[in-house]
Scaffold this motif. Structure first.
Motif, PDB file in Angstrom:
ATOM      1  N   ARG A  64       0.863  -1.167  -0.120  1.00  0.00           N
ATOM      2  CA  ARG A  64      -0.142  -0.181   0.072  1.00  0.00           C
ATOM      3  C   ARG A  64       0.720   1.417  -0.054  1.00  0.00           C
ATOM      4  O   ARG A  64       0.641   2.348  -0.734  1.00  0.00           O
ATOM      5  CB  ARG A  64      -0.919  -0.076   1.289  1.00  0.00           C
ATOM      6  CG  ARG A  64      -2.062  -1.059   0.989  1.00  0.00           C
ATOM      7  CD  ARG A  64      -3.054  -1.097   2.465  1.00  0.00           C
ATOM      8  NE  ARG A  64      -3.729  -2.012   2.108  1.00  0.00           N
ATOM      9  CZ  ARG A  64      -4.812  -2.284   3.390  1.00  0.00           C
ATOM     10  NH1 ARG A  64      -4.420  -2.005   4.450  1.00  0.00           N
ATOM     11  NH2 ARG A  64      -5.996  -3.468   3.212  1.00  0.00           N
ATOM     12  N   ARG A  65       2.047   1.204   0.709  1.00  0.00           N
ATOM     13  CA  ARG A  65       2.884   2.398   0.835  1.00  0.00           C
ATOM     14  C   ARG A  65       3.382   2.745  -0.711  1.00  0.00           C
ATOM     15  O   ARG A  65       3.601   3.902  -0.948  1.00  0.00           O
ATOM     16  CB  ARG A  65       3.857   2.221   1.945  1.00  0.00           C
ATOM     17  CG  ARG A  65       3.403   2.362   3.368  1.00  0.00           C
ATOM     18  CD  ARG A  65       4.500   2.555   4.170  1.00  0.00           C
ATOM     19  NE  ARG A  65       5.606   1.631   4.233  1.00  0.00           N
ATOM     20  CZ  ARG A  65       5.659   0.224   4.973  1.00  0.00           C
ATOM     21  NH1 ARG A  65       4.444   0.040   5.933  1.00  0.00           N
ATOM     22  NH2 ARG A  65       6.405  -0.597   4.854  1.00  0.00           N
ATOM     23  N   MET A  66       3.874   1.566  -1.117  1.00  0.00           N
ATOM     24  CA  MET A  66       4.641   1.539  -2.458  1.00  0.00           C
ATOM     25  C   MET A  66       3.606   1.917  -3.640  1.00  0.00           C
ATOM     26  O   MET A  66       3.751   1.859  -4.909  1.00  0.00           O
ATOM     27  CB  MET A  66       5.266   0.332  -2.868  1.00  0.00           C
ATOM     28  CG  MET A  66       6.434   0.145  -1.734  1.00  0.00           C
ATOM     29  SD  MET A  66       7.493   1.408  -1.834  1.00  0.00           S
ATOM     30  CE  MET A  66       8.572   1.146  -3.403  1.00  0.00           C
ATOM     31  N   ARG A  67       2.205   1.678  -3.270  1.00  0.00           N
ATOM     32  CA  ARG A  67       1.196   1.850  -4.313  1.00  0.00           C
ATOM     33  C   ARG A  67       1.284   0.709  -5.369  1.00  0.00           C
ATOM     34  O   ARG A  67       0.915   1.091  -6.533  1.00  0.00           O
ATOM     35  CB  ARG A  67       0.984   3.338  -5.072  1.00  0.00           C
ATOM     36  CG  ARG A  67       0.863   4.479  -4.083  1.00  0.00           C
ATOM     37  CD  ARG A  67       0.686   5.788  -4.773  1.00  0.00           C
ATOM     38  NE  ARG A  67       0.616   6.812  -3.931  1.00  0.00           N
ATOM     39  CZ  ARG A  67      -0.649   7.304  -3.298  1.00  0.00           C
ATOM     40  NH1 ARG A  67      -1.601   6.773  -3.571  1.00  0.00           N
ATOM     41  NH2 ARG A  67      -0.559   8.358  -2.492  1.00  0.00           N
ATOM     42  N   ILE A  68       1.437  -0.531  -4.768  1.00  0.00           N
ATOM     43  CA  ILE A  68       1.708  -1.626  -5.775  1.00  0.00           C
ATOM     44  C   ILE A  68       0.457  -2.558  -5.438  1.00  0.00           C
ATOM     45  O   ILE A  68       0.185  -2.862  -4.353  1.00  0.00           O
ATOM     46  CB  ILE A  68       2.828  -2.412  -5.384  1.00  0.00           C
ATOM     47  CG1 ILE A  68       4.042  -1.692  -5.697  1.00  0.00           C
ATOM     48  CG2 ILE A  68       2.796  -3.780  -6.225  1.00  0.00           C
ATOM     49  CD1 ILE A  68       5.287  -2.420  -5.089  1.00  0.00           C
ATOM     50  N   PRO A  69      -0.520  -2.638  -6.767  1.00  0.00           N
ATOM     51  CA  PRO A  69      -1.573  -3.392  -6.490  1.00  0.00           C
ATOM     52  C   PRO A  69      -1.563  -4.738  -6.126  1.00  0.00           C
ATOM     53  O   PRO A  69      -0.481  -5.324  -6.446  1.00  0.00           O
ATOM     54  CB  PRO A  69      -2.451  -3.423  -7.983  1.00  0.00           C
ATOM     55  CG  PRO A  69      -1.788  -2.110  -8.691  1.00  0.00           C
ATOM     56  CD  PRO A  69      -0.232  -2.264  -7.941  1.00  0.00           C
ATOM     57  N   LEU A  70      -2.307  -5.298  -5.265  1.00  0.00           N
ATOM     58  CA  LEU A  70      -2.446  -6.619  -4.840  1.00  0.00           C
ATOM     59  C   LEU A  70      -3.718  -7.168  -5.152  1.00  0.00           C
ATOM     60  O   LEU A  70      -4.726  -6.726  -4.675  1.00  0.00           O
ATOM     61  CB  LEU A  70      -2.449  -6.588  -3.156  1.00  0.00           C
ATOM     62  CG  LEU A  70      -2.569  -7.822  -2.644  1.00  0.00           C
ATOM     63  CD1 LEU A  70      -1.590  -8.921  -3.067  1.00  0.00           C
ATOM     64  CD2 LEU A  70      -2.671  -8.010  -1.014  1.00  0.00           C
ATOM     65  N   ILE A  71      -3.660  -8.297  -5.860  1.00  0.00           N
ATOM     66  CA  ILE A  71      -4.798  -9.033  -6.354  1.00  0.00           C
ATOM     67  C   ILE A  71      -4.898 -10.565  -5.374  1.00  0.00           C
ATOM     68  O   ILE A  71      -3.797 -11.158  -5.410  1.00  0.00           O
ATOM     69  CB  ILE A  71      -5.026  -9.262  -7.718  1.00  0.00           C
ATOM     70  CG1 ILE A  71      -4.711  -8.024  -8.532  1.00  0.00           C
ATOM     71  CG2 ILE A  71      -6.149 -10.378  -8.042  1.00  0.00           C
ATOM     72  CD1 ILE A  71      -4.910  -8.263  -9.953  1.00  0.00           C
ATOM     73  N   GLN A  72      -5.836 -10.820  -4.803  1.00  0.00           N
ATOM     74  CA  GLN A  72      -5.833 -12.074  -3.971  1.00  0.00           C
ATOM     75  C   GLN A  72      -6.961 -13.029  -4.248  1.00  0.00           C
ATOM     76  O   GLN A  72      -8.101 -12.380  -4.675  1.00  0.00           O
ATOM     77  CB  GLN A  72      -6.160 -11.736  -2.238  1.00  0.00           C
ATOM     78  CG  GLN A  72      -4.793 -11.075  -1.746  1.00  0.00           C
ATOM     79  CD  GLN A  72      -5.426 -10.797  -0.173  1.00  0.00           C
ATOM     80  OE1 GLN A  72      -5.614  -9.802   0.124  1.00  0.00           O
ATOM     81  NE2 GLN A  72      -4.695 -11.928   0.438  1.00  0.00           N
TER      82      GLN A  72
END
Length: 260
Positions: free
Chosen positions: A90-98
């Protein structure tokens, strides 16, 4: 402007921290897009991917430091991700798909399509789903009546109704005996219950489980009535392309039993 358009068009670099996602990415993403995979995929006892292929990629244990260091455009994971990793992404603004654990063939195919779309290659997801459906169709053509069967893991753990393993048994011409023993979705079957009402086919996952079962004197005496066969653990843990190998294995066993 041309540079910005090219950046948008570039397929995303992806880190997977789930071995089941790894197996799908190998079929739907370009190799250069795969920035990292789960360390489980480089473990001979756990991998659903040929090891020579898995070892071409960097592997992580899913820690925030390892994942962020690979500078992915997105991360794809299973249902369980360490809170520190989520916060770092979140801090790096990298999307996470689970994705959850697929509990059926249609759910697994939906996940394939979603992963392929995220990788920028939706047509590859469609091709992989079509290959799975073709393998299932071939397995359904196994001749003869359905055969009572059971998958037995180490410690007696059995996959029951509502699991992907249960559906794969059914489409391949078997009846999962789990319900006959009154077992839940995932449950433990005591040896005495197995002996009292044995299946025609007992599938054991891994040499250790198989050796323990076969070493019991009661089962040795029943060997003439029960077919005990190996079912590699990698066929049990994931859906995706693993379904193809799983139903092919099950269909071959079905044909073998029909000739007995």
């Amino acid at each position: 402007m041309a540079c910005a358009g090219s950046a948008r068009a570039r397929p995303p670099r992806i880190v997977s921290i789930n071995p089941c996602v790894d197996a799908v990415l190998m079929r739907v993403a370009d190799p250069g897009q795969i920035a990292g995979i789960s360390h489980y995929s480089q473990d001979p006892a756990a991998s659903s991917i040929p090891l020579d292929l898995a070892r071409r990629f960097k592997a992580t244990s899913g820690t925030a430091e390892e994942v962020v260091a690979l500078a992915p455009d997105m991360v794809i994971a299973g249902p369980h991700v360490a809170p520190a990793t989520i916060q770092a992404l979140r801090r790096m603004r990298i999307p996470l798909i689970q994705f959850s654990v697929a509990e059926g063939i249609s759910e697994s195919e939906a996940q394939i399509r979603a992963i392929a779309a995220a990788a920028g290659h939706p047509e590859r997801g469609e091709r992989l789903s079509a290959a799975i459906e073709a393998a299932i169709g071939a397995a359904r053509r196994a001749q003869g009546p359905d055969v009572p069967a059971l998958i037995w893991q180490g410690g007696g753990l059995v996959p029951g109704s509502g699991t992907l393993a249960d559906e794969l048994l059914r489409v391949s011409g078997f009846i999962n005996m789990s319900a006959a023993y009154g077992l839940k979705k995932w449950d433990v079957l005591p040896l005495e219950h197995l002996v009292a009402r044995p299946p025609e086919l007992l599938l054991t996952t891994g040499a250790e489980a198989r050796d323990r079962m076969l070493s019991h004197p009661v089962l040795r005496r029943m060997s003439g009535r029960i077919a005990i066969r190996d079912y590699p653990p990698r066929l049990l843990h994931c859906g995706g392309p693993t379904i193809i190998e799983a139903v092919t294995r099950l269909a071959a066993l079905r044909r073998e039993l029909a000739r007995r």
